[in-house]
Motif scaffolding. Structure first.
Motif, PDB file in Angstrom:
ATOM      1  N   LEU A 265       3.942   5.726   2.559  1.00 10.99           N
ATOM      2  CA  LEU A 265       4.050   7.359   2.556  1.00 10.99           C
ATOM      3  C   LEU A 265       3.753   7.785   3.904  1.00 10.99           C
ATOM      4  N   ARG A 266       2.613   7.085   4.482  1.00 18.75           N
ATOM      5  CA  ARG A 266       2.343   7.836   6.143  1.00 18.75           C
ATOM      6  C   ARG A 266       3.547   7.270   6.942  1.00 18.75           C
ATOM      7  N   ALA A 267       4.345   6.211   6.637  1.00 22.90           N
ATOM      8  CA  ALA A 267       5.518   6.126   7.423  1.00 22.90           C
ATOM      9  C   ALA A 267       6.619   6.974   7.344  1.00 22.90           C
TER      10      ALA A 267
ATOM     11  N   ARG B 273     -11.330  16.823  -2.323  1.00 26.83           N
ATOM     12  CA  ARG B 273     -10.087  17.030  -3.379  1.00 26.83           C
ATOM     13  C   ARG B 273      -9.412  15.660  -3.806  1.00 26.83           C
ATOM     14  N   ARG B 274      -9.700  14.639  -2.843  1.00 30.65           N
ATOM     15  CA  ARG B 274      -8.929  13.342  -3.047  1.00 30.65           C
ATOM     16  C   ARG B 274      -9.835  12.449  -3.998  1.00 30.65           C
ATOM     17  N   LEU B 275     -11.061  12.686  -3.786  1.00 31.17           N
ATOM     18  CA  LEU B 275     -12.156  12.063  -4.936  1.00 31.17           C
ATOM     19  C   LEU B 275     -12.125  13.006  -6.261  1.00 31.17           C
TER      20      LEU B 275
ATOM     21  N   ASP C 224      -1.926  -1.584  -3.763  1.00 28.43           N
ATOM     22  CA  ASP C 224      -3.171  -0.925  -3.312  1.00 28.43           C
ATOM     23  C   ASP C 224      -2.591   0.560  -3.237  1.00 28.43           C
ATOM     24  N   GLY C 225      -3.292   1.305  -4.165  1.00 25.58           N
ATOM     25  CA  GLY C 225      -3.174   2.762  -4.065  1.00 25.58           C
ATOM     26  C   GLY C 225      -2.205   3.236  -5.237  1.00 25.58           C
ATOM     27  N   PHE C 226      -1.566   2.229  -5.708  1.00 24.98           N
ATOM     28  CA  PHE C 226      -0.762   2.381  -6.800  1.00 24.98           C
ATOM     29  C   PHE C 226      -1.131   1.324  -8.089  1.00 24.98           C
ATOM     30  N   PRO C 227      -1.178   1.774  -9.303  1.00 30.22           N
ATOM     31  CA  PRO C 227      -0.841   2.949  -9.812  1.00 30.22           C
ATOM     32  C   PRO C 227      -2.144   3.913  -9.600  1.00 30.22           C
ATOM     33  N   ARG C 228      -1.819   5.400  -9.585  1.00 30.65           N
ATOM     34  CA  ARG C 228      -3.026   6.271  -9.422  1.00 30.65           C
ATOM     35  C   ARG C 228      -3.102   7.275 -10.467  1.00 30.65           C
ATOM     36  N   ASN C 229      -2.485   7.017 -11.789  1.00 32.06           N
ATOM     37  CA  ASN C 229      -2.610   7.854 -12.958  1.00 32.06           C
ATOM     38  C   ASN C 229      -1.848   7.100 -13.980  1.00 32.06           C
TER      39      ASN C 229
ATOM     40  N   GLY D 178      -4.024  16.327   0.382  1.00 31.05           N
ATOM     41  CA  GLY D 178      -4.862  15.516  -0.337  1.00 31.05           C
ATOM     42  C   GLY D 178      -4.180  15.238  -1.955  1.00 31.05           C
ATOM     43  N   GLU D 179      -3.234  16.236  -2.315  1.00 31.58           N
ATOM     44  CA  GLU D 179      -2.653  16.049  -3.812  1.00 31.58           C
ATOM     45  C   GLU D 179      -1.790  14.603  -3.622  1.00 31.58           C
ATOM     46  N   LEU D 180      -1.277  14.354  -4.994  1.00 29.75           N
ATOM     47  CA  LEU D 180      -0.512  13.160  -5.211  1.00 29.75           C
ATOM     48  C   LEU D 180       1.081  13.639  -4.788  1.00 29.75           C
ATOM     49  N   VAL D 181       1.644  12.784  -4.333  1.00 23.54           N
ATOM     50  CA  VAL D 181       3.263  12.904  -4.357  1.00 23.54           C
ATOM     51  C   VAL D 181       3.715  12.510  -5.512  1.00 23.54           C
ATOM     52  N   THR D 182       5.084  12.461  -5.859  1.00 23.19           N
ATOM     53  CA  THR D 182       5.636  12.496  -7.299  1.00 23.19           C
ATOM     54  C   THR D 182       5.549  11.138  -7.622  1.00 23.19           C
TER      55      THR D 182
ATOM     56  N   THR E 177       2.067  16.968   1.734  1.00 20.45           N
ATOM     57  CA  THR E 177       1.397  16.648   0.363  1.00 20.45           C
ATOM     58  C   THR E 177       0.212  15.841   0.812  1.00 20.45           C
ATOM     59  N   LEU E 178       0.634  14.840   1.768  1.00 20.74           N
ATOM     60  CA  LEU E 178      -0.693  13.946   2.249  1.00 20.74           C
ATOM     61  C   LEU E 178      -1.792  14.713   3.072  1.00 20.74           C
ATOM     62  N   SER E 179      -1.400  15.702   3.785  1.00 25.82           N
ATOM     63  CA  SER E 179      -2.361  16.525   4.462  1.00 25.82           C
ATOM     64  C   SER E 179      -3.055  17.389   3.561  1.00 25.82           C
TER      65      SER E 179
ATOM     66  N   VAL F 141       0.818   7.610 -16.079  1.00 31.77           N
ATOM     67  CA  VAL F 141       2.115   7.584 -16.148  1.00 31.77           C
ATOM     68  C   VAL F 141       2.545   6.472 -15.319  1.00 31.77           C
ATOM     69  N   GLN F 142       2.106   6.324 -13.995  1.00 32.08           N
ATOM     70  CA  GLN F 142       2.274   5.315 -13.100  1.00 32.08           C
ATOM     71  C   GLN F 142       2.040   3.838 -13.617  1.00 32.08           C
ATOM     72  N   ALA F 143       0.834   3.768 -14.204  1.00 34.21           N
ATOM     73  CA  ALA F 143       0.349   2.630 -14.684  1.00 34.21           C
ATOM     74  C   ALA F 143       1.390   2.174 -15.734  1.00 34.21           C
TER      75      ALA F 143
ATOM     76  N   GLY G 146     -16.094   7.960   9.178  1.00 31.07           N
ATOM     77  CA  GLY G 146     -15.779   7.043  10.435  1.00 31.07           C
ATOM     78  C   GLY G 146     -14.849   6.273  10.463  1.00 31.07           C
ATOM     79  N   ARG G 147     -13.576   6.479   9.586  1.00 32.31           N
ATOM     80  CA  ARG G 147     -12.588   5.594   9.552  1.00 32.31           C
ATOM     81  C   ARG G 147     -11.488   5.685  10.651  1.00 32.31           C
ATOM     82  N   MET G 148     -10.941   4.696  11.217  1.00 32.56           N
ATOM     83  CA  MET G 148      -9.898   4.770  12.362  1.00 32.56           C
ATOM     84  C   MET G 148      -9.055   3.924  11.829  1.00 32.56           C
TER      85      MET G 148
ATOM     86  N   SER H 124       0.822  -0.960  -0.109  1.00 31.51           N
ATOM     87  CA  SER H 124       0.099  -0.057  -0.177  1.00 31.51           C
ATOM     88  C   SER H 124       0.759   1.182  -0.046  1.00 31.51           C
ATOM     89  N   THR H 125       0.736   1.957  -1.048  1.00 34.34           N
ATOM     90  CA  THR H 125       1.750   3.097  -1.258  1.00 34.34           C
ATOM     91  C   THR H 125       1.138   4.020  -0.097  1.00 34.34           C
ATOM     92  N   GLY H 126       0.080   4.202   0.161  1.00 37.62           N
ATOM     93  CA  GLY H 126      -0.616   5.130   1.223  1.00 37.62           C
ATOM     94  C   GLY H 126      -0.024   4.704   2.503  1.00 37.62           C
TER      95      GLY H 126
HETATM   96  P1  ADP Z   1      -6.798   5.860   0.450  1.00 37.82           P
HETATM   97  O1  ADP Z   1      -6.727   4.757   1.204  1.00 37.82           O
HETATM   98  O2  ADP Z   1      -7.894   6.775   1.135  1.00 37.82           O
HETATM   99  O3  ADP Z   1      -7.561   5.783  -0.963  1.00 37.82           O
HETATM  100  P2  ADP Z   1      -4.056   6.265   0.611  1.00 37.82           P
HETATM  101  O4  ADP Z   1      -3.833   5.801   1.772  1.00 37.82           O
HETATM  102  O5  ADP Z   1      -3.965   4.951  -0.839  1.00 37.82           O
HETATM  103  O6  ADP Z   1      -5.521   6.729   0.408  1.00 37.82           O
HETATM  104  O7  ADP Z   1      -3.462   7.388  -0.114  1.00 37.82           O
HETATM  105  C1  ADP Z   1      -3.207   8.447   0.781  1.00 37.82           C
HETATM  106  C2  ADP Z   1      -2.474   9.859   0.194  1.00 37.82           C
HETATM  107  O8  ADP Z   1      -1.014   9.230  -0.020  1.00 37.82           O
HETATM  108  C3  ADP Z   1      -2.859  10.175  -1.042  1.00 37.82           C
HETATM  109  O9  ADP Z   1      -4.031  11.210  -0.877  1.00 37.82           O
HETATM  110  C4  ADP Z   1      -1.563  10.566  -1.747  1.00 37.82           C
HETATM  111  O10 ADP Z   1      -1.375  11.953  -1.270  1.00 37.82           O
HETATM  112  C5  ADP Z   1      -0.744   9.646  -1.341  1.00 37.82           C
HETATM  113  N1  ADP Z   1      -0.568   8.583  -2.466  1.00 37.82           N
HETATM  114  C6  ADP Z   1      -0.744   7.207  -2.167  1.00 37.82           C
HETATM  115  N2  ADP Z   1      -0.434   6.381  -3.206  1.00 37.82           N
HETATM  116  C7  ADP Z   1      -0.135   7.531  -4.257  1.00 37.82           C
HETATM  117  C8  ADP Z   1       0.236   7.238  -5.654  1.00 37.82           C
HETATM  118  N3  ADP Z   1       0.310   6.133  -5.982  1.00 37.82           N
HETATM  119  N4  ADP Z   1       0.581   8.435  -6.105  1.00 37.82           N
HETATM  120  C9  ADP Z   1       0.936   9.504  -5.735  1.00 37.82           C
HETATM  121  N5  ADP Z   1       0.429   9.734  -4.172  1.00 37.82           N
HETATM  122  C10 ADP Z   1       0.015   8.715  -3.688  1.00 37.82           C
END
Ligand code: ADP
Ligand code: ADP
Length: 235
Positions: free
Chosen positions: A56-58, A191-193, A105-110, A77-81, A73-75, A112-114, A147-149, A51-53
């Motif tokens: 990235l949180r780590a 924004r994330r949606l 999970d959470g990758f690819p998100r666009n 809602g934009e995407l990281v590079t 960037t995470l706070s 270019v990544q795919a 409601g997520r924790m 899970s890239t999310g």
């Molecule tokens: P959710 O589970 O709610 O879909 P994630 O935990 O996957 O959210 O992602 C949280 C945040 O991490 C995203 O809003 C974005 O900022 C960043 N992120 C996660 N995956 C990617 C990715 N593949 N490319 C760019 N940013 C990402």
């Protein structure tokens, strides 16, 4: 050619017969239930969950310039590079935990990544073979995310109403405290949606054209969603 090169590389590294059988993506909007299902899929099929999310949180917790940049960037809602997530995924795909197969999970998100992912996996002679689309309407996502924790170190998720922990704000397994994600608030979620619909949803037709897309109704109970997804992992 790339397939041949990948096969030769695996042969030389003594892994000639070991093409991983499950090479999958969990594709869906924030709050669709990807992380929830990944825990069961990992247990049942012995594959790794990347899970890239979570990763990235780590990184965001680290006291370093990169950590601070990622946290900001995470706070928002934009995407990281793209380069950062591609690097993280490629490094993790080589880990022992992913020996039998993987689900991203959470990758690819666009796109270019795919495309980068395809290029990498085809080079390894291990193209994706299973993309599971989680179909959920936006209003349900808002309900789920508000409601997520989460239990940060394991990535386990709970929900105030739909999946409450046994003890309030406490992880069932470790007894450690749960937290709300800072980006799980209405403004950042909106924004994330938007980003999901603009940049990630086009991947649905990208994988459909490749003939590897399987769609599931992720608005059902977690048990029923698991049943529907498992069918695609068993093939
Ligand atoms: P959710 O589970 O709610 O879909 P994630 O935990 O996957 O959210 O992602 C949280 C945040 O991490 C995203 O809003 C974005 O900022 C960043 N992120 C996660 N995956 C990617 C990715 N593949 N490319 C760019 N940013 C990402
Ligand atoms: P994602 O990883 O796709 O962002 P999560 O797995 O974190 O989504 O789920 C988002 C929230 O919805 C969590 O609080 C989780 O407990 C809850 N949830 C997950 N699947 C379902 C479901 N099928 N029905 C109701 N709530 C769910």
């Amino acid at each position: 050619m790339a397939t041949f090169v990948g096969a030769v590389k695996r042969y030389l590294s003594g892994e000639a017969e070991q093409r991983r059988s499950i090479r999958s993506i969990l594709l869906g909007p924030p709050g669709a239930g990807k992380g929830t299902q990944a825990i069961n899929l990992k247990e049942n099929f012995g594959i790794c969950h990347l899970s890239t999310g979570d990763m990235l949180r780590a990184i965001a917790k680290e006291d370093s310039p990169l950590g601070k940049k990622v946290a900001n960037t995470l706070s928002s809602g934009e995407l990281v590079t793209d380069s950062l997530v591609i690097e993280i995924i490629e490094a993790n795909l080589q880990s022992e935990a992913c020996k039998l197969g993987f689900m991203l999970d959470g990758f690819p998100r666009n796109l270019v990544q795919a495309e980068k992912l395809d290029e990498y996996l085809v080079g390894q002679d291990e193209p994706l073979n299973n993309v599971v689309e989680f179909k959920v309407k936006d209003d349900i996502l808002v309900e789920r995310i508000s409601g997520r924790m989460i239990h940060q170190s394991s990535g386990r998720t709970y929900h105030e109403v739909f999946a409450p922990p046994k003890v309030e704000m406490t992880d069932d397994v470790t007894g450690e405290p749960l937290m709300k994600r800072p980006d799980d608030n209405p403004t950042v979620l909106s924004r994330r949606l938007d980003i999901y619909h603009e940049q990630t949803a086009p991947l649905i037709s990208f994988y459909e054209k490749k003939g590897i897309l399987r769609s599931v109704d992720a608005m059902q109970s977690p048990e029923k969603v698991f049943e529907d997804i498992s069918v695609h992992f068993k093939q």
